[in-house]
Design an enzyme around this catalytic site. Structure first.
Site, mmCIF file in Angstrom:
data_model
loop_
_atom_site.group_PDB
_atom_site.id
_atom_site.type_symbol
_atom_site.label_atom_id
_atom_site.label_comp_id
_atom_site.label_asym_id
_atom_site.label_seq_id
_atom_site.Cartn_x
_atom_site.Cartn_y
_atom_site.Cartn_z
ATOM 1 N N HIS A 158 86.066 -17.950 -45.669
ATOM 2 C CA HIS A 158 87.166 -17.373 -46.449
ATOM 3 C C HIS A 158 88.042 -18.457 -47.079
ATOM 4 C CE1 HIS A 158 86.158 -13.387 -45.179
ATOM 5 N NE2 HIS A 158 86.474 -13.589 -43.915
ATOM 6 N N ASP A 193 77.875 -12.253 -42.939
ATOM 7 C CA ASP A 193 79.061 -11.846 -42.194
ATOM 8 C C ASP A 193 79.489 -10.438 -42.602
ATOM 9 O OD1 ASP A 193 81.442 -13.499 -40.587
ATOM 10 O OD2 ASP A 193 82.251 -11.877 -41.816
ATOM 11 N N HIS A 195 82.408 -9.618 -43.393
ATOM 12 C CA HIS A 195 83.361 -9.775 -44.486
ATOM 13 C C HIS A 195 82.767 -10.645 -45.595
ATOM 14 C CE1 HIS A 195 85.713 -9.320 -40.690
ATOM 15 N NE2 HIS A 195 86.401 -8.470 -41.434
ATOM 16 N N ASP A 282 79.789 -10.396 -36.770
ATOM 17 C CA ASP A 282 80.753 -9.298 -36.698
ATOM 18 C C ASP A 282 80.279 -8.037 -37.410
ATOM 19 O OD1 ASP A 282 80.958 -10.784 -39.009
ATOM 20 O OD2 ASP A 282 83.136 -10.958 -38.975
#
Length: 338
Positions: A158, A193, A195, A282
């Site tokens: 990120h 991931d 996200h 995740d």
């Protein structure tokens, strides 16, 4: 397969982040390391410490102004009367093209996109060690290892060149990809991931020589909200070298694997000769973020398909949060590359 890990990564221990306006304990805790290492031990893989390659590979992605900020902001923050124990921004510019302040508060808002990347005294040392872990892993691949696993914590996908966010301070996967790129490899970054890998995308968005692909929960109602849409395909010379594959919330193994087929086809058609796998765990059905519903056998299938590309691969740890199956999920992935 060698596992690269630095004990220095344990020192960063963020206490709080805001979620939907409410202060909550930060889930990106040092205990993640032990859970991931339990998966490594299941496979009896050798663990080595990274060498210190210095700042040059990091500075190939992050400008000096940002690195100076990360190294010094906590000491500066502590001089503010009544400041919180951790650096957490409370104001942000309307655009990063706006003025650059001298104030510690203003610079925190400029360089931190959200409140989920608090900075304490040990943060820089752990983030630096995490980046060095990815750098060493890239060096192993350049040295002839078919696959290496970089246990990076805090994660990095990120993080933009000058913008921390989402528990990420240095763009580990992008730093490794840049090192491989500079060595003459045609690199694809595949982010699995939960996200969207918005920071990694941002690093290479105008670069025609690195392909970035991300599978993730649709950002319309899920972090990072403002990035990760399918219309984001690159810009300028990089047009066509970014692919986002959005999954509906709650999607399980079958839709994830279907999207992965599209991702792998794109990587093959693009002609990548080296892969960086940004590994988030995740997407698991039992992960605290509860966005997708991939199972442990599903992670095996994902890894088997990626390994089937037959490319030299650096696996860089991204997300994956504390749940009883975290180590099992990592072992399920790594076993397919052995």
């Amino acid at each position: 397969m060698k596992v690269v890990f630095s004990d220095t990564q344990r020192a960063h221990d963020p206490q709080m982040f805001l979620s939907s306006g409410a202060p909550k304990p930060c889930p990106e805790k040092p205990a993640r390391i032990e859970a991931l290492l339990s998966g490594v031990r299941k496979l009896d893989l050798p663990v080595i410490a990274p060498e210190d390659a210095g700042m040059a590979p990091i500075a190939a992605v992050h400008p000096a102004r940002y690195l100076t900020f990360l190294q010094n902001i906590h000491d500066r923050w502590r001089l503010i009367d009544g400041a919180s124990p951790e650096v957490i921004p409370n104001i942000h510019p309307g655009s990063r093209l706006d003025g650059y302040p001298k104030s510690a508060v203003g610079q925190a808002g400029f360089h931190m996109t959200d409140t989920s990347c608090p900075i304490s005294g040990p943060t820089w040392g752990s983030a630096y060690a995490s980046a060095q872990t990815a750098i060493h892993g890239a060096g192993l691949v350049l040295g002839g290892d078919k696959v290496a696993y970089a246990l990076c914590r805090p994660p990095g996908h990120h993080c933009f060149p000058e913008l921390a966010g989402g528990f990420c301070y240095l763009a580990n996967s992008a730093i490794a990809a840049r090192l491989l790129q500079q060595a003459g490899r045609k690199v694809a970054v595949l982010d699995v991931d939960l996200h969207h890998g918005n920071g990694t995308q941002g690093v290479f968005y105008e670069d025609p020589s690195v392909l970035t692909v991300s599978l993730h929960c649709h950002p319309e109602r899920f972090y990072p909200f403002f990035w990760g849409y399918e219309g984001e395909t690159g810009a300028g010379d990089g047009e066509g070298t970014n692919l986002n594959l959005c999954l509906e919330r709650g999607a399980g193994d079958a839709p994830f694997l279907a999207a992965l087929d599209r991702a792998l086809d794109r990587i093959t058609l693009w002609g990548a000769d080296t892969l960086v796998l940004a590994l988030g765990l995740d997407a698991f059905v039992g992960d605290p973020f509860a966005g997708l519903a991939v199972t442990t056998p599903g992670f095996s299938q994902i890894a088997r398909a990626v390994a089937g590309l037959g490319l030299p691969t650096l696996i860089v740890q991204e997300g994956g949060y504390l749940c009883p199956e975290l180590g099992d999920n990592l072992a399920a992935v790594l076993a397919e590359f052995m």
